[in-house]
Design an enzyme around this catalytic site. Sequence first.
Site, PDB file in Angstrom:
ATOM      1  N   ASP A  37     -17.433  -6.843 -36.415  1.00  0.00           N
ATOM      2  CA  ASP A  37     -17.125  -5.471 -36.269  1.00  0.00           C
ATOM      3  C   ASP A  37     -15.723  -5.226 -37.136  1.00  0.00           C
ATOM      4  O   ASP A  37     -14.952  -4.799 -36.365  1.00  0.00           O
ATOM      5  CB  ASP A  37     -17.002  -5.197 -34.706  1.00  0.00           C
ATOM      6  N   ALA A 155     -17.555   2.993 -23.023  1.00  0.00           N
ATOM      7  CA  ALA A 155     -16.463   3.264 -23.798  1.00  0.00           C
ATOM      8  C   ALA A 155     -15.954   2.022 -24.548  1.00  0.00           C
ATOM      9  O   ALA A 155     -14.947   1.406 -24.402  1.00  0.00           O
ATOM     10  CB  ALA A 155     -15.194   3.618 -22.835  1.00  0.00           C
ATOM     11  N   ASP A 157     -16.433   0.633 -29.123  1.00  0.00           N
ATOM     12  CA  ASP A 157     -16.835   0.933 -30.631  1.00  0.00           C
ATOM     13  C   ASP A 157     -16.115   2.462 -30.999  1.00  0.00           C
ATOM     14  O   ASP A 157     -16.899   3.212 -31.400  1.00  0.00           O
ATOM     15  CB  ASP A 157     -18.078   1.094 -30.748  1.00  0.00           C
ATOM     16  N   GLU A 213     -25.196   1.433 -31.586  1.00  0.00           N
ATOM     17  CA  GLU A 213     -23.681   1.097 -31.364  1.00  0.00           C
ATOM     18  C   GLU A 213     -23.014   1.095 -32.672  1.00  0.00           C
ATOM     19  O   GLU A 213     -23.709   1.606 -33.795  1.00  0.00           O
ATOM     20  CB  GLU A 213     -23.629   0.025 -30.811  1.00  0.00           C
TER      21      GLU A 213
END
Length: 454
Positions: A37, A155, A157, A213
């Site tokens: 990420d 809640a 990313d 996402e």
Amino acid sequence: MEAQIQVQYPDPPPDYAMLDVPAIDTETEWKISNVHDPSIFKDGEMYYLYSTDVKVGGSPGAGIMVRKSADLIRWEWVGYALEGVPREAADWTGATNLWAPDIAKLGDTYYLYYSASTFGTNRSYIGVATSASPEGPWTDQGAVIKTAPGDGPNAIDPNIVRDAQGGYWFVYGSFFGGIHIAPLDEGTGKLKEEGVGIHIAARDRATEEGAVEGPYIIYNEDTGYYYLFVSYDSLYQDYNVRVGRSEQITGPYLDAAGRDMKDVAYRPQYEVGNKLIGGYRFSAGDGWLAPGHNSVLQDENGADYLIHHARPEADKNWMYLHVRKLVWTADGWPTVSPERYAGEREQDIPEQELYGDWELVAHAKYMDGIVPSYKVTLHEDGRAASEYGELSWSYDGKRTLSLSMQEEAADRSVDEPPVEVQVLAAWDWELKRPTLVFTGLDSEGSALWGKKLP
């Protein structure tokens, strides 16, 4: 006689060890490994990378991993931004590490946003910490938004984006209720108003294959569009990056077929969103699995890059940083290079350099997991030989290659619309040599890649 254009290829990049078990407990040697990420940020002449707390073969430290680079190629470990999970976030979620950060500079202050949660629940928390430097020290400022079971969104990313008028927005979401956007208070780094914001993307939330996402929005001044990047599907199996665009930051975000990124009436497996990258394998070297959860760097020199993680086919427990050159189609869509960035720049390529054998990867929307390459030979007379049908090609003499294919269907030939791709001089990470590549989108909004063989 006209002078021959000399193609400028990248210099050999560092050959970081893959699946480096001896360095598994030495964070300073991780370089591009244990990256998940990733969020990119440029400060002055230095690029900073913030990422989820992960570790192959053990429990990671907690506090958001930080790396830096002077060239987007060679990376140096900085450390952890925070000393563990902030108390309020831990109390709300039970999280033992932090996920999916993003960073923004508002005025003279740096704001580091982080996610706390546990798998399979939307009892989640996005908090923010502030600093006078991208390397810290950071002071936690508490929650930006919290969610609990029964709430619509999740809640995690976060992404901070600046609109064309200079205002700031907060984008977030994963699974559950999809992706939301809300105005951000530039003075506090928190939401301007209560609530969950405006819904801009969704999928069928009943299955892992219905995941959406990792939202990331950019604005392109040249096209006048906002672009919403998201990741679909399982982060261990078939993660892939999709994109839609809108003239307004709050949507609607549509793909090349005009389908709304929040329309769940389409089959969630593949029908919505331009597919920029999924799992792939060239003929040499191992493939890459589940590339996704991207950020985008819009550099001051006009170059754009997609930053994401991916898993090696040889062992999907490992996670690596990928930086790729991002180029734009004539009709204003982003596409990404088939090869990781090694210093290449966009330049004119002489036509004769294109003659010969190529391998192509077609990232069809219905394809899950790793897509293998297939061979195509470009002949000087504009013909091309392929196992999938008769091809022809043309070139504008600069960097745009047009491919036309005929496919055999029952008792007739079907002419596919031409696909325009952009040619780049790149580094072949599989064969460890310079090469040419191309990237573009087909008529369905799926990426078509090519790499020239020796």
